[in-house]
Motif scaffolding. Sequence first.
Motif, short mmCIF file in Angstrom:
data_model
loop_
_atom_site.label_atom_id
_atom_site.label_comp_id
_atom_site.label_asym_id
_atom_site.label_seq_id
_atom_site.Cartn_x
_atom_site.Cartn_y
_atom_site.Cartn_z
N ASP A 12 -11.29 -18.88 -12.51
CA ASP A 12 -12.01 -20.11 -12.22
C ASP A 12 -12.51 -20.12 -10.78
O ASP A 12 -12.20 -19.24 -9.98
N GLU A 13 -13.32 -21.11 -10.47
CA GLU A 13 -13.95 -21.22 -9.15
C GLU A 13 -12.93 -21.50 -8.06
O GLU A 13 -13.07 -21.04 -6.93
N LYS A 14 -11.88 -22.24 -8.38
CA LYS A 14 -10.85 -22.55 -7.39
C LYS A 14 -10.14 -21.28 -6.92
O LYS A 14 -9.90 -21.09 -5.73
N CYS A 15 -9.84 -20.40 -7.86
CA CYS A 15 -9.19 -19.14 -7.52
C CYS A 15 -10.14 -18.26 -6.70
O CYS A 15 -9.72 -17.59 -5.76
N ARG A 16 -11.42 -18.30 -7.03
CA ARG A 16 -12.42 -17.54 -6.28
C ARG A 16 -12.47 -17.99 -4.82
O ARG A 16 -12.53 -17.19 -3.90
N GLN A 17 -12.43 -19.29 -4.62
CA GLN A 17 -12.45 -19.83 -3.26
C GLN A 17 -11.21 -19.42 -2.48
O GLN A 17 -11.29 -19.09 -1.29
N LYS A 18 -10.06 -19.41 -3.13
CA LYS A 18 -8.82 -18.99 -2.47
C LYS A 18 -8.89 -17.52 -2.07
O LYS A 18 -8.43 -17.12 -1.00
N ILE A 19 -9.47 -16.70 -2.95
CA ILE A 19 -9.61 -15.26 -2.66
C ILE A 19 -10.51 -15.06 -1.45
O ILE A 19 -10.18 -14.29 -0.54
N VAL A 32 -17.32 -10.82 4.28
CA VAL A 32 -16.75 -10.82 2.94
C VAL A 32 -17.85 -11.23 1.98
O VAL A 32 -18.57 -12.20 2.23
N ALA A 33 -17.97 -10.48 0.88
CA ALA A 33 -18.98 -10.81 -0.13
C ALA A 33 -18.41 -10.53 -1.51
O ALA A 33 -17.64 -9.59 -1.69
N MET A 34 -18.81 -11.37 -2.49
CA MET A 34 -18.35 -11.17 -3.86
C MET A 34 -19.56 -11.24 -4.77
O MET A 34 -20.41 -12.11 -4.62
N ASP A 35 -19.62 -10.31 -5.73
CA ASP A 35 -20.74 -10.32 -6.66
C ASP A 35 -20.29 -10.83 -8.02
O ASP A 35 -19.14 -11.22 -8.20
N LYS A 36 -21.21 -10.84 -8.99
CA LYS A 36 -20.92 -11.40 -10.31
C LYS A 36 -19.92 -10.57 -11.11
O LYS A 36 -19.31 -11.07 -12.03
N ASP A 37 -19.77 -9.30 -10.77
CA ASP A 37 -18.85 -8.42 -11.49
C ASP A 37 -17.43 -8.51 -10.96
O ASP A 37 -16.62 -7.64 -11.24
N GLN A 38 -17.12 -9.54 -10.18
CA GLN A 38 -15.82 -9.77 -9.58
C GLN A 38 -15.42 -8.62 -8.65
O GLN A 38 -14.27 -8.22 -8.59
N LYS A 39 -16.40 -8.08 -7.94
CA LYS A 39 -16.14 -7.06 -6.94
C LYS A 39 -16.22 -7.72 -5.57
O LYS A 39 -17.22 -8.34 -5.22
#
Length: 122
Positions: A12-19, A32-39
Amino acid sequence: MKKVVLKVDFHDEKCRQKIMKTASGISGVESVAMDKDQKLTVTGDIDPVVAVKKLRKLCHTNILSVGPAKEPEKKKEEPKKEEKKEEKKPPCPGGWVYYPPPMTHCYPPVCIEEDPAGCVIC
């Protein structure tokens, strides 16, 4: 400077923000950058093992690659400009030729008005 690419599994988006917050809080991180493939791509003077250890507290994390951070080279942009010039060639070697449609009916010219200079406008 190192570029570390990590595979993170979140739901979920909350976990993404914590990461993202945890990754940016690691000492030595510049970007720090994150793409759609969870990389997750982390750039800076960091230890990849320490980064994975902190992120595994939030979600499942694997190291995909570790390498030097490369700065974009300006020399590579110049050949691209030359390629664009080559693309402007016409699609046909002889160029385009316009052929007007054949006339099926011939109409005699009809005079609309006569010009004072003696010319007839048709």
